[in-house]
Design a protein around this motif. Sequence first.
Motif, short mmCIF file in Angstrom:
data_model
loop_
_atom_site.label_atom_id
_atom_site.label_comp_id
_atom_site.label_asym_id
_atom_site.label_seq_id
_atom_site.Cartn_x
_atom_site.Cartn_y
_atom_site.Cartn_z
N ALA A 102 0.82 -1.31 -0.10
CA ALA A 102 -0.08 0.01 0.10
C ALA A 102 0.97 1.11 0.14
CB ALA A 102 -1.03 -0.24 1.21
N VAL A 103 0.66 2.15 -0.85
CA VAL A 103 1.41 3.21 -1.00
C VAL A 103 0.65 4.65 -0.47
CG1 VAL A 103 2.98 4.78 -2.66
CG2 VAL A 103 2.44 2.29 -3.00
N THR A 104 1.19 5.50 0.20
CA THR A 104 0.61 6.88 0.36
C THR A 104 1.40 7.63 -0.32
OG1 THR A 104 0.47 5.92 2.83
CG2 THR A 104 -0.20 8.30 2.28
N VAL A 105 0.82 8.01 -1.46
CA VAL A 105 1.39 8.77 -2.44
C VAL A 105 2.10 9.83 -2.26
CG1 VAL A 105 1.00 9.73 -4.85
CG2 VAL A 105 0.14 7.27 -4.39
N GLU A 106 1.16 10.82 -1.37
CA GLU A 106 1.49 12.29 -0.90
C GLU A 106 2.52 12.22 -0.17
OE1 GLU A 106 0.63 14.86 -2.67
OE2 GLU A 106 -0.59 13.49 -4.03
N ARG A 107 2.98 10.88 0.44
CA ARG A 107 4.06 11.22 1.54
C ARG A 107 5.57 10.88 0.93
NH1 ARG A 107 2.53 7.48 6.07
NH2 ARG A 107 0.65 8.68 6.56
N CYS A 108 5.27 10.19 -0.42
CA CYS A 108 6.52 9.75 -1.03
C CYS A 108 7.45 10.89 -1.46
CB CYS A 108 5.97 9.07 -2.25
SG CYS A 108 7.30 8.27 -3.30
N LYS A 109 8.65 10.79 -1.31
CA LYS A 109 9.64 11.75 -1.87
C LYS A 109 10.56 11.10 -3.07
CE LYS A 109 10.09 14.15 2.39
NZ LYS A 109 10.56 14.47 3.63
N GLY A 110 10.01 10.15 -3.40
CA GLY A 110 10.61 9.38 -4.89
C GLY A 110 12.21 8.91 -4.82
N CYS A 111 12.72 8.64 -3.82
CA CYS A 111 13.99 8.09 -3.71
C CYS A 111 14.28 6.64 -4.45
CB CYS A 111 14.31 7.73 -2.29
SG CYS A 111 13.60 6.39 -1.09
N GLY A 112 13.06 6.00 -4.52
CA GLY A 112 13.27 4.76 -5.34
C GLY A 112 13.78 3.61 -4.56
N PHE A 113 14.18 3.57 -3.18
CA PHE A 113 14.52 2.33 -2.59
C PHE A 113 13.72 1.42 -2.43
CE2 PHE A 113 16.84 5.29 0.97
CZ PHE A 113 17.74 5.75 0.08
N CYS A 114 12.54 1.42 -2.73
CA CYS A 114 11.25 0.15 -2.66
C CYS A 114 11.49 -0.37 -4.02
CB CYS A 114 10.01 1.02 -2.33
SG CYS A 114 9.33 2.07 -3.25
N VAL A 115 11.64 0.36 -5.03
CA VAL A 115 11.63 -0.17 -6.33
C VAL A 115 12.96 -1.01 -6.34
CG1 VAL A 115 11.78 0.22 -8.54
CG2 VAL A 115 10.36 1.74 -7.30
#
Lengths: 296, 385, 72
Positions: C7-20
């Motif tokens: 589950a992603v809380t899109v608005e909290r994301c800063k796009g670091c890409g660690f999860c990917v």
Amino acid sequence: MSEFECVMEIPEDARNPVEPFLRMDRMPHIWCPGCGIGTTVNCFVRALLSSKSDLDHVAIVSGIGCTGRVAGYANLDSFHTTHGRAIPFATGLKLANPKLQVVVYSGDGDLFAIGGNHFIHAARRNMDLKVICVNNLTYAMTGGQTAPTTPGQVISATAPYGVFEPAFNLVQLAEAAGAAYVARWTTYHVTQLARSMGEVLNKKGFCFIEVLSPCPTLYQRRNKMGDGLDTMKYYKEASKIRHGAPTGECALTKSGEIVVGKFVDRDRPDYLELMRTQLHESLGERYAEPEAVCGL
Amino acid sequence: MHADPKGVLTGVHFLDGDHACCEGTLAAGARFSAGYPITPSTEVVERFAARIPTVGGVFVQMEDELAASIAIQGAVWGGAKAFTVTSGPGFSLMMEHIGYAVMTETPCVFVNVQRGGPSTGLPTLPAQADMMQARWGSHGDYGIIALCPNSPQECFDLTITAFNLAEEFRVPVLMMLDECVGHMTEKVIIPEPGQIEITPRHLTQRPPEAFHVFEPGENLVPEMVQAGDGYRFHITGLTHDERGYPSMNVEVQDRLVRRLQDKLKPLANGRALCETEHLDDADVVVVSYGITSRVAQRALQLARQKGIRAGKFRIIQAWPFPEERIRELAGRVKAFVVPELNLGQMVHEVERAAAGQAKVIPVSHAGGGVHNPEAILKAIVEAAK
Amino acid sequence: MAKGFVAVTVERCKGCGFCVEFCPTKVLDLSSAFNSKGYHPPYVVAGEKCSGCDLCGMYCPDFAIFGARYAR
């Protein structure tokens, strides 16, 4: 943005397991994109869960700096103290109420430059504190100046021609000063870090965990080291797990091998135990146990 | 509430000011002290280290004054009443943490046995040269309480007062001894515990969900809380809102900093501790404090013998300064004579409060000894002309 | 059928890409779209491979994603 959210079936009661441990009304936090401090917080939360800590009796103390903000986000009794003084504050807190599990969570500049003296003395006393140092190799909050951990040849805001002074090897310092437990991980090693944090929550005495963490904005940018993810990949490639490695062989360099693992795990009587033993011996019946919370 | 008998050494004693101060901390309920050795103050914690293991508490010798002055604050948030002790150079090092105690409203006591300065100065000799540092030494605007005993008996009594005021107002309270008072040995009477009034910590009775750690009451003082009680509170030295959360804006800063000053107003207006004599008919008033007040007493005696209508105003509570009392006196006396073991500190406050209504004559002394009573007498005689 | 979900809380994301990057079964990719702060959040590209291991949750410095196993 709903197009991203509904690809999978998500149970209605699903909730991020870190949320109950954080002050969610303070999100988003101040940390930069690609900073690893939040990652260490995830590991800490998992450790609190796995160690079955009574959260009402866990207190977290931070100094000043980026990592110093952890206390402010933790939904625990939490203390954001002055620069460098998290450890002596924690010392007073622990001695006044030994039932508290006192965790010091701070950065490398805070704990080892301005607070370095307190670190070695708390380790010497074997004060029952769990010290977690997020080491991003710089003073990030103030703009990327040289820290006592900044490796040689690195460009910093205050070493524009490259750092030439030698850096501390934190794990060696901690061991030499007397810490009961010494480990180093990076933010790439999330499961190992969470395990180490869980271990120290169940260990008496002065415990120290160093966590290397990316600082893309203030450290890497000046040194053309890419973004947070690039540093995470470097951690993955350059790290070598060597439990029990002599800490003297674990110094860090700008881009060389990173020795990680648990280096020290020894049992020494902690400060309060030493104090009680000594005073019992000297005073016998006259010795009065400190009251956990003093009669007010 | 009354003092916990465990800490009270009831009886008639022959003690120096430092030791009497230590007995005051124990009677007041202090069960934690952190210290770092420095002349001429160390005797306070030496005695505490000897006494506390039989009372039930902890003394820890820290690695420096920075550590000692913050360790006591950790102990306060852990539930203890706590204090530290120092002198000149150590007092300078503690300034940041006096500010932290002000900002986080941590009730605690700092004892400063003053010696000659600046810098290392005169480690074994008296001065009263830290009085302005006590008021303004930490950065930023704030209110503070400082008390000045002039005898070992007062070192005992006022130390209890200091702890009580710290709890009432949630501020650090400074005990401003000087080397003479600290090392002077006299009779000290320690009463029965039942005769010692203690202000207990005002711990909140509210449930955690209805409690904000910095929400002020009607007296502008927030209720206290301690770690381990399930409140999950946050404190910070940053400017913060009622929840204790950092908040960097003009409005929150203004509200917080004004309250930190304003909550002490009752002490400046009317409640200020002082000792007076012959003020009814006085032409000249000698304003003094600490060891200097005892020298001034002799000068006052000599002046009266000469037929000069001289009165005594002994400052016991230096901060907040008793400005209303001085202002009222200024309207009806010719002059104030202000002897101090410094080159002029509290005299500026007297001048400010007198506001030109009466002459203000300093009798300065750089420290290392005390005034000759004749020097003060000379100033009284001049002032009375 | 996937064993777990993210589950992603899109608005909290800063796009670091660690999860990917560190998802062991490569469930995620970074979106080309932006959230309101201007970051590219992750989205699910291979949901059926998700084991619910929560490694993404462990890595995410912004508390913006987590994984869990479906209850059985």
